[in-house]
Enzyme design. Structure first.
Site, mmCIF file in Angstrom:
data_model
loop_
_atom_site.group_PDB
_atom_site.id
_atom_site.type_symbol
_atom_site.label_atom_id
_atom_site.label_comp_id
_atom_site.label_asym_id
_atom_site.label_seq_id
_atom_site.Cartn_x
_atom_site.Cartn_y
_atom_site.Cartn_z
ATOM 1 C CE LYS A 33 6.529 7.359 -1.976
ATOM 2 N NZ LYS A 33 6.095 7.125 -0.581
ATOM 3 N NE ARG A 104 3.867 1.186 -2.357
ATOM 4 C CZ ARG A 104 3.374 2.412 -2.521
ATOM 5 N NH1 ARG A 104 3.496 3.048 -3.656
ATOM 6 N NH2 ARG A 104 2.742 3.010 -1.528
ATOM 7 N NE ARG A 138 -2.451 11.266 3.311
ATOM 8 C CZ ARG A 138 -1.599 10.598 2.539
ATOM 9 N NH1 ARG A 138 -0.635 11.234 1.901
ATOM 10 N NH2 ARG A 138 -1.690 9.286 2.436
ATOM 11 N NE ARG A 171 -4.311 7.668 0.585
ATOM 12 C CZ ARG A 171 -3.065 7.553 0.105
ATOM 13 N NH1 ARG A 171 -2.464 8.602 -0.414
ATOM 14 N NH2 ARG A 171 -2.430 6.391 0.148
ATOM 15 N NE ARG A 182 -0.599 3.342 2.975
ATOM 16 C CZ ARG A 182 -0.857 4.652 3.081
ATOM 17 N NH1 ARG A 182 -1.717 5.083 4.002
ATOM 18 N NH2 ARG A 182 -0.283 5.499 2.289
HETATM 19 P P1 AMP Z 1 0.417 5.466 -2.255
HETATM 20 O O1 AMP Z 1 -0.548 6.553 -2.595
HETATM 21 O O2 AMP Z 1 1.692 5.552 -3.072
HETATM 22 O O3 AMP Z 1 0.679 5.367 -0.783
HETATM 23 O O4 AMP Z 1 -0.267 4.090 -2.709
HETATM 24 C C1 AMP Z 1 -1.490 3.670 -2.134
HETATM 25 C C2 AMP Z 1 -1.684 2.177 -2.357
HETATM 26 O O5 AMP Z 1 -1.703 1.902 -3.767
HETATM 27 C C3 AMP Z 1 -0.595 1.290 -1.807
HETATM 28 O O6 AMP Z 1 -0.771 1.008 -0.435
HETATM 29 C C4 AMP Z 1 -0.765 0.043 -2.676
HETATM 30 O O7 AMP Z 1 -1.901 -0.703 -2.281
HETATM 31 C C5 AMP Z 1 -1.084 0.652 -4.029
HETATM 32 N N1 AMP Z 1 0.142 0.893 -4.821
HETATM 33 C C6 AMP Z 1 0.654 2.105 -5.202
HETATM 34 N N2 AMP Z 1 1.791 1.945 -5.902
HETATM 35 C C7 AMP Z 1 2.018 0.609 -5.972
HETATM 36 C C8 AMP Z 1 3.032 -0.199 -6.542
HETATM 37 N N3 AMP Z 1 4.084 0.339 -7.181
HETATM 38 N N4 AMP Z 1 2.928 -1.559 -6.420
HETATM 39 C C9 AMP Z 1 1.883 -2.113 -5.785
HETATM 40 N N5 AMP Z 1 0.902 -1.421 -5.201
HETATM 41 C C10 AMP Z 1 0.945 -0.062 -5.289
#
Ligand code: AMP
Length: 227
Positions: A33, A104, A138, A171, A182
């Site tokens: 994404k 989400r 990654r 990360r 996740r």
């Molecule tokens: P991502 O980089 O999109 O994989 O997001 C990393 C982490 O940020 C996720 O595993 C959640 O802990 C938090 N996070 C990101 N976007 C959201 C969202 N829309 N709602 C809740 N937690 C989020």
């Protein structure tokens, strides 16, 4: 952070009237994404709004619900009020946008629909084994943000950024056990969001297992055909 400003900023949810596409990019963690949102931002001139990056930049901020880090490092969702506020602020002046990592869960999708309409919801489909391979390999540059993969896109010198020479890091949430969590959280909370947009007719499915260039070709077509 607080949510006190949210109500005043939210619009009527109607059409923006402009020509900039309003895109919600869905897909499991590791579907690509972030990469594809950058392509969309460059090609369509809309801002890339990513809750994941915004939260990473504010991981240790104290909120009414604790720090984002407590949730993120465990692979759990950060509470809705914290995330909704980020999106409200980011979309306040935006005509078009590409939203990456939001909504989400169904509650966030409902909140978004009160804030704005959307034109198209591309969904990057990728199977679980491939997601785990992508995420656990990654590596990111903490200084310039460049991304690498130990297997698919290694830097010339192991562990060193080709762009700026910094030492690459992983990360905190890309370790295998957090990645599995996740994906579980995605299945439980975000798959219903995918179903929601499929039922509303806004979802366009794209095969996310192809090469990044092939995915981009399909994605661009999907967007152009729907805005
Ligand atoms: P991502 O980089 O999109 O994989 O997001 C990393 C982490 O940020 C996720 O595993 C959640 O802990 C938090 N996070 C990101 N976007 C959201 C969202 N829309 N709602 C809740 N937690 C989020």
């Amino acid at each position: 952070m607080s949510t006190h400003e949210a109500e005043g900023i939210r619009g009527d949810g109607g059409d923006s009237g402009g020509n900039d596409p309003r895109i919600v990019l869905l897909g499991p963690p590791g579907a690509g994404k972030g990469t594809q949102s950058s392509n969309i931002e460059a090609a369509f001139g809309v801002p890339h709004v990513t809750t994941g990056d915004a939260l990473r930049a504010n991981k240790d901020i104290e909120t009414d619900h604790g720090t984002p880090r407590e949730y993120m490092d465990a692979g759990e969702l950060v509470p809705d009020p914290v995330v909704n506020e980020i999106v409200v602020e980011a979309l306040a002046d935006a005509e078009g946008f590409v939203l990456d990592g939001y909504p989400r869960n169904i509650e966030q999708a409902e909140y978004l629909s009160e804030m704005t309409g959307v034109d198209v919801v591309p969904f990057l489909r990728v199977e679980e084994d491939e997601l785990v391979r992508r995420l656990t390999g990654r590596r990111v540059c903490p200084d310039c943000g460049a991304n690498y993969h130990t297997e698919f896109d290694p830097p010339a010198e192991e562990g060193v950024c080709e762009e700026c020479g910094a030492e690459l890091t992983q990360r905190d949430d890309d370790t295998e056990d957090v990645v599995r969590e996740r994906i579980r959280v995605y299945r439980e909370n975000t798959e219903p969001v995918v179903d929601h947009y499929r039922e509303s007719g806004e979802l366009v499915e794209v095969n996310g297992e192809n090469s990044p260039d092939e995915v981009w070709e399909d994605l661009r077509e999907a967007i152009e055909g729907n805005v």
